[in-house]
Write a protein that holds these residues in place. Structure first.
Motif, short mmCIF file in Angstrom:
data_model
loop_
_atom_site.label_atom_id
_atom_site.label_comp_id
_atom_site.label_asym_id
_atom_site.label_seq_id
_atom_site.Cartn_x
_atom_site.Cartn_y
_atom_site.Cartn_z
N GLN A 87 -34.07 35.87 -7.19
CA GLN A 87 -33.44 35.08 -6.96
C GLN A 87 -32.77 35.77 -6.42
O GLN A 87 -31.91 36.18 -7.28
CB GLN A 87 -32.70 34.32 -8.22
CG GLN A 87 -32.10 33.28 -7.95
CD GLN A 87 -31.55 32.41 -9.54
OE1 GLN A 87 -31.44 33.22 -10.95
NE2 GLN A 87 -29.97 31.43 -8.99
N GLN B 115 -35.41 37.56 0.97
CA GLN B 115 -35.70 36.06 0.96
C GLN B 115 -37.18 35.50 1.30
O GLN B 115 -38.02 34.77 0.60
CB GLN B 115 -35.38 35.99 2.60
CG GLN B 115 -33.99 35.83 3.36
CD GLN B 115 -33.54 35.44 4.82
OE1 GLN B 115 -35.01 35.77 5.49
NE2 GLN B 115 -33.01 35.25 5.24
N SER C 173 -37.96 35.74 -2.76
CA SER C 173 -36.91 34.58 -3.40
C SER C 173 -37.14 33.15 -3.61
O SER C 173 -37.06 31.81 -4.16
CB SER C 173 -35.89 34.79 -3.62
OG SER C 173 -35.44 34.49 -2.36
N LYS C 174 -38.22 32.74 -2.47
CA LYS C 174 -38.57 31.41 -2.01
C LYS C 174 -39.62 30.67 -2.30
O LYS C 174 -41.06 31.60 -1.77
CB LYS C 174 -38.49 31.25 -0.32
CG LYS C 174 -37.02 31.30 0.46
CD LYS C 174 -37.19 30.84 1.69
CE LYS C 174 -35.70 30.90 2.12
NZ LYS C 174 -35.72 31.07 4.22
N ASP C 175 -39.55 29.81 -3.40
CA ASP C 175 -40.73 29.82 -4.22
C ASP C 175 -41.71 29.27 -3.35
O ASP C 175 -41.49 28.13 -2.01
CB ASP C 175 -40.84 28.19 -5.03
CG ASP C 175 -40.07 29.22 -6.37
OD1 ASP C 175 -39.85 30.30 -6.24
OD2 ASP C 175 -39.84 27.76 -6.63
N GLU C 176 -43.71 29.24 -2.58
CA GLU C 176 -44.09 29.10 -1.77
C GLU C 176 -45.26 27.86 -2.61
O GLU C 176 -45.68 27.94 -3.27
CB GLU C 176 -45.30 30.63 -1.34
CG GLU C 176 -44.18 31.50 -1.24
CD GLU C 176 -45.16 32.90 -0.82
OE1 GLU C 176 -46.41 33.05 -1.15
OE2 GLU C 176 -44.62 33.51 0.34
#
Length: 325
Positions: free
Chosen positions: A295, A273, A276-279
Motif C-alpha cells: 500500500q 505502483q 499496490s494497485k489491486d488487479e
C-alpha cells in the motif's frame, strides 16, 4: 549505547573520521518517523540497508524498544569504521550490498522485518574524499567504487569499453545528450595518449566536448554520475533490494526509500505502483480484484529549512509503502 549529542541528532550532522566536514543525514526524522510510526512495533526487527555514516541507524536505535533489533548493511569499508562507535547489543552491521538485505536477515535467522530503510546513491563523505574518485571537483584516482576492494574501477572500465558501450552507459545512466561525442573522445584519448586514470583528466576531457550545459551544472556532472552508477550496478542493486520486500517484509511492515535522481526514483515509484494497485481478473471480470501486497503511504521532499542547511538534499525524495497482504 553510543550516540551523537541531542543537537547533532536533531540536525543529522555526523563528523567523519577523516576530519572532513560533518555529514548531514538527509530526511533524517521523516524517514525514521515513516518506519516507527504510531502503530509500528518498537520491539520489531528493522533493517538499514545503507548504513553510510549511521545517521538514520542512530536515531532508529534511540527509538527502538529494549527487545528491538536493527541490522545494518553497507559495502563501503569506511562504514565499518563509523559503526564501531555504536556499542549497542540491539545493533549489528554486515559488510554487504544493500541488495542482499533479505539474504542477510535469513542467514541470521531473523524475521519478519518490521521496517526497511534504503538511502540510495553516493554519500557526502564519499564525494568529499578525493581518493575515492567520485567527484570532478578535486583530483583523485578514477575509482568510483562503493567498495574499493572489489570489482572494476571506473578507470578500468574506461580502459576496455568500446564506443558503443560507453555511449550507452553515459546516455542511459547519465541522461547525457552528448553521450556519443563523449564516448568517441574517450576512445580517441585512449588510442592516442596515456590512459585516463585521474578524475581531473576525465572532467577536462568532457568539458572540451560538452560546450553547453544547464546553468550551475558542471559539464562532467552527468558523465560522472553515469560511470558511478555503472561501476556499482546501482540500479540493479535497487531493483533486487525492492524485490526482497515481497518475501521478507512482515504484514504491516514499512518500506522507506530515499533517492536522489530520477532514475532511482522512477524505479521505486514503479515498484510501489505495480505492487499496490489491486488487479481485476480478466477471466472473471465480476470477481473481486486480486489484492496486492503493498500500500503506497507517502512521498516526501525535504523542507525549505533542510535544503537551505544542506543544498545536496534538494533533489531527494522519500517514498514510503506498507505491506498490506
Amino acid at each position: 549505547m553510543s550516540s551523537p549529542s541531542g543537537a547533532d541528532l536533531h540536525a543529522g550532522a555526523l563528523a567523519d573520521s577523516s576530519g572532513a566536514r560533518p555529514h548531514i543525514t538527509v530526511l533524517l526524522h521523516e524517514a525514521v518517523d515513516a518506519l516507527l510510526h504510531a502503530d509500528a512495533d518498537p520491539n520489531g526487527l528493522y533493517v538499514d540497508g545503507t548504513f553510510g555514516r549511521g545517521g538514520h541507524s542512530r536515531l532508529l536505535l534511540s527509538r527502538l524498544g529494549p527487545q528491538g533489533r536493527l541490522v545494518a548493511l553497507d559495502r563501503d569499508p569506511a562504514a565499518q569504521i563509523a559503526a564501531a562507535s555504536i556499542q549497542d547489543p540491539r545493533f549489528s552491521l554486515r559488510h554487504a550490498r544493500f541488495s542482499e538485505w533479505a539474504e542477510v536477515v535469513a542467514e541470521l535467522g531473523l524475521g519478519p522485518v518490521s521496517g526497511l530503510l534504503l538511502d540510495v546513491g553516493v554519500s557526502s563523505p564519499q564525494i568529499d574524499a578525493p581518493e575515492r574518485g567520485f567527484s570532478f571537483r578535486a583530483d583523485g584516482p578514477l575509482d568510483m567504487r562503493m567498495d574499493p576492494t572489489r570489482g572494476e574501477s571506473a578507470a578500468e572500465f574506461l580502459a576496455r569499453a568500446d564506443v558503443r558501450t560507453l555511449a550507452e552507459v553515459i546516455r542511459e545512466y547519465g541522461e547525457e545528450r552528448f553521450a556519443g561525442p563523449i564516448a568517441k573522445a574517450l576512445v580517441a584519448r585512449r588510442e592516442s595518449g596515456p590512459a585516463l586514470e585521474r578524475t581531473r583528466d576525465l572532467a577536462e576531457l568532457v568539458a572540451r566536448v560538452v560546450k553547453t550545459r544547464e546553468p550551475g551544472q558542471d559539464p562532467a556532472t552527468r558523465t560522472f554520475q553515469a560511470l558511478r552508477i555503472h561501476v556499482n550496478a546501482e540500479l540493479e542493486e535497487l531493483r533486487s533490494a525492492l524485490d526482497g520486500t515481497l518475501k521478507s517484509l512482515g504484514l504491516g511492515g514499512r518500506l522507506a526509500v530515499i533517492s536522489f535522481h530520477s532514475l532511482e526514483d522512477r524505479i521505486v515509484k514503479r515498484f510501489i505502483q505495480t505492487h499496490s494497485k489491486d488487479e481485476p481478473d480478466r477471466r472473471a471480470p465480476f470477481a473481486p480484484a486480486r489484492q496486492m501486497p503493498l500500500q503506497a503511504i507517502a512521498r516526501i521532499h525535504p523542507g525549505a529549512d533542510e535544503v537551505a542547511a544542506n543544498p545536496r538534499s534538494r533533489s531527494a525524495v522519500l517514498r514510503v509503502a506498507q505491506r498490506a497482504h
